[in-house]
Design an enzyme around this catalytic site. Structure first.
Site, short mmCIF file in Angstrom:
data_model
loop_
_atom_site.label_atom_id
_atom_site.label_comp_id
_atom_site.label_asym_id
_atom_site.label_seq_id
_atom_site.Cartn_x
_atom_site.Cartn_y
_atom_site.Cartn_z
N ASP A 282 -2.81 32.75 35.81
CA ASP A 282 -2.11 32.49 34.38
C ASP A 282 -2.60 31.27 33.89
OD1 ASP A 282 0.14 32.51 32.60
OD2 ASP A 282 1.42 32.48 34.19
N TRP A 283 -2.07 30.96 32.37
CA TRP A 283 -2.77 30.19 31.55
C TRP A 283 -2.18 28.93 31.65
CZ3 TRP A 283 -3.79 34.95 31.12
CH2 TRP A 283 -4.77 35.32 30.35
#
Length: 756
Positions: A282-283
């Site tokens: 995930d970012w």
């Protein structure tokens, strides 16, 4: 993923039409095996890796985040403002990876691409409420077709995190509290997306069950309970959908960050489930180079949101000094290419220019999903459906004159028709990337169209006294109550905001014929429930939500949605009455830092534990185990007709086979969702099978369902396999988890151990 930055101006893009509608029966899929396509994809990927230079391999294992990377030295020049970008390797035919958020449609959260619109589906909970895999597949196919012609080939969709807490800010994106329902629906949505020769993720692996402190919290649960709940939902979704990529979560799981958790990424995902695609972060979810790579992370996403580009120069150095073996880097690249090849990214290139969309057809898909997912919670005195002969109707609140509410965060779609209401946030963890946004689908206009002979007025509801006066002079009143939810922050209370409970109470006191339409991201408390005759749960109903709500209210469509999530009677019925960490994160700044990807760059608070005491007894299982009576149980939903069950027969053995007759006993055609719950004498019931069935008045259908074996089993951690205890099981065929309208029988299972 999460989008947390200011808008970036980009080119307007348009897209193609979607595939034809599918039959529900066509969506069934057996658990994945090492199919020929997968084997060929692996072989092709391995061959490509042998032909790659070291620099090319390193190029594939991290992606840029365009809003942060555009114009910076070394960044690609052909990035579309969106979620992520990995440059191509033209000499080997490896295309650019262009990624977009796409939980509910091709996202364009704060209009980073000026003028670019897309079709907005209703909330994930609405799709789950259909209890029909065909709607999930069709929605995914529609989104994937639009994404492909916008030249996106990787979609960050497939959210399957179970609802453990009713106040979770992202509940609306997900698919409810039951692993069988959520996994089935997610798998079909993924399969629909990937029918367009693009990749879908499944996310967030695992236990991203609250937004408060999501960058810091440590989710704690026993291995067996995790296998029987959240991981089972992921496993079913992966088997049915075969996503090209798995996105790991922000939080820790039992002490290790999810994106460097070897138990999750290697022991379970790779070894036990034989997953061949790649794991992306995930970012802002990466915390190391060597540990993450060895644990099983294959690609660092949106590297600009992490503390450093862990999989760029640091990974090159780690491979050079042997702390990350060369074979591991080759494996990372092989997995990325396998996911791309298996889903056609190399054989079916993106169009060079944007393609046209049949937006009208896509809008019909969104409306059909909304209509099938709206849940009629209460209908005393058969107030609904509304008669088209009603003379005076007043609509109150919820901006029902101009549109319907949508949820906030990375799933936000800039829908066709624009946003008649859009309110920027001035504070909070979501302020940098979310706005309170409405889709341009007016319930007022839709109702006026259905009842052209009536006097239909609108009152904004800001003044309960004025609203009550308007209601008193009308034949009936419809109150539109809203609760906005968003990624990055949880609801701190389950009460409706902005004094709406008082508004509803005042209107109901003035007019005995009052209906409440709820546009919410999940359950809310209803202190006024005994004062109103009708309650409709519309969720966030998407870009045709106004039309869908009107059709339900007037009976043009018979309501058939069923709750995929329990509605508590009071907050203290849930395992946790409020978000864990609210007291730990003492200041607003702490909460912002602990919810966003830059949380580790400053003086963010330390990690804190979230103990999932309910274990695998998630949602309705918790209520049954604790003998609690909720306001509305999982599976609940009323209709304008009635259904009955007869001739229940249960056959045991390796699993349970359940057959029965279902009859439409009323005068209207409608859809029912027979639900099969199985339990040992001392255990909570578990949804083991379900099927949506549409029947004409008086029609009877014979149904045969097979129980999912893993629902009947418990995970034996010592033996590392599923275990079905032999003996007698109680089988309940009912219309909801409480047993409403149900009938019960016994089935005998043979003891057995199987699978991983």
């Amino acid at each position: 993923m999460s989008f947390r930055t200011r808008a970036v101006i980009g080119a307007m893009l348009v897209s193609t039409a979607m595939p034809a509608m599918v039959d529900a029966r066509a969506t069934k899929r057996a658990p994945a095996t090492k199919a020929a396509t997968g084997t060929n994809a692996e072989a092709r990927a391995a061959k490509l890796v042998k032909a790659m230079t070291q620099a090319e391999k390193l190029q594939l294992v991290f992606s840029f985040f365009p809003p942060h990377a555009t114009g910076k030295p070394g960044s690609p020049t052909d990035m579309i403002p969106s979620a992520g970008h990995t440059p191509p390797i033209p000499r080997l035919g490896i295309p650019t990876q262009r990624e977009s958020d796409a939980s509910l449609g091709v996202a364009n959260q704060v209009e980073q691409r000026k003028g670019d619109v897309a079709t907005a589906l209703p909330a994930g909970l609405a799709t789950a409420a259909t209890f029909d895999p065909a709607f999930a597949y069709q929605g995914g196919a529609m989104i994937g077709s639009e994404a492909r012609a916008k030249r996106f080939n990787i979609l960050l969709s497939g959210g399957v995190n179970l609802t453990r807490d009713p106040w979770n800010g992202r509940n609306f994106e997900y698919l409810g509290e039951d692993p069988l329902l959520a996994g089935t629906m997610a798998g079909e949505a993924i399969r629909g997306v990937q029918s367009n020769h693009i990749v879908s993720t499944v996310k967030h692996f695992a236990l991203n069950s609250q937004e408060t402190g999501r960058m810091l919290l440590d989710a704690r649960i026993t291995p067996s309970a995790l296998r029987e709940s959240d991981l089972l939902a992921f496993q079913i979704a992966i088997e049915r959908g075969r996503p090209g990529s798995v996105m790991c979560a922000y939080n820790k799981v039992n002490g290790d960050w999810a994106c460097e958790n070897a138990v999750l990424l290697t022991d379970i995902l790779r070894k036990d489930w034989d997953y061949k695609g790649w794991v992306m972060s995930d970012w802002g979810g990466v915390h190391s180079t060597t540990k993450a790579a060895i644990a099983g992370l294959d690609q660092q996403s949106g590297k600009e949101l992490d503390k450093q580009p862990y999989f760029a120069a640091p990974l090159a150095a780690a491979v050079a000094d042997g702390s990350v073996p060369q074979a591991r880097l080759d494996e990372m690249v092989t997995r990325i290419l396998t996911g791309m090849i298996e889903n056609g990214l190399l054989d079916h290139p993106m169009p060079e220019t944007a393609q046209p969309i049949d937006y009208a057809t896509h809008a019909n898909v969104a409306q059909a999903a909304a209509e099938a997912g709206i849940v009629l919670l209460k209908n005393e005195k058969e107030l609904l459906p509304l008669a088209k002969t009603a003379k005076r109707i007043v609509l109150i609140g919820g901006h029902a004159d101009v549109g319907v509410l949508s949820g906030g965060g990375s799933s936000q779609v800039r829908s066709v028709g624009g946003a008649p209401v859009e309110i920027p946030l001035t504070s909070g963890a979501a302020a940098s990337f979310a706005r309170v946004t409405y889709h341009a689908s007016s319930p007022l206009a839709a109702i006026r169209k259905l009842a052209p002979g009536a006097e239909i007025s609108f009152v904004d509801g800001n003044d309960p006294v004025a609203a009550a006066a308007a209601a008193k002079s009308a034949d009936l009143a419809i109150v539109f109550a809203t609760q906005w939810q968003t990624e990055a922050q949880d609801a701190e209370t389950l009460a409706l905001p902005d004094n709406q409970d008082a508004l509803i109470t005042s209107v109901a006191a003035a007019n005995a014929k009052t209906v409440v339409v709820l546009e919410t991201g999940g359950p809310v408390l209803m202190p006024w429930i005994d004062r109103v005759d009708g309650v409709v749960q519309a969720w966030y109903p998407g870009q045709r939500g106004g039309e869908a709500i009107a059709n339900i209210l007037f009976g043009a469509v018979n309501p058939s949605g069923r709750l995929p999530i329990t509605f508590p009677r009071s907050a203290d019925q849930a395992p946790r009455p409020e978000p864990v960490g609210l007291s730990t994160l003492k200041t607003a700044a702490d909460r912002v830092a602990a919810a966003n990807s830059d949380g580790g760059k400053g003086a963010a608070p330390v990690s804190f534990p979230v103990e999932y005491q309910e274990g695998s007894d998630v949602g309705y299982r918790w209520y049954a185990a604790k003998k609690l009576t909720p306001l509305f149980p999982f599976g609940h939903g009323l209709s304008y007709t009635s259904f009955g069950y007869a001739n229940l027969k249960v056959t045991g053995g390796q699993t349970l086979t359940i057959s029965f007759d279902v009859t439409n006993k009323g005068a209207r055609a409608g859809a029912d969702v027979p639900q099969v719950y199985v339990a040992r004498a001392d255990g909570a019931p578990r949804l083991a099978a379900f099927q949506r069935v549409t029947l004409k008045p008086g029609e009877t259908r014979h149904i045969t369902l097979a129980a999912e074996p893993r629902i009947l089993a418990n995970w034996d951690d010592a033996g590392h396999q599923w275990h079905i205890a032999g003996g007698s099981y109680r089988v309940t065929l009912a219309q909801d988890a409480s047993g409403t309208g149900g009938t019960t029988a016994q089935g005998t299972l043979t003891e057995r151990r199987f699978g991983k």
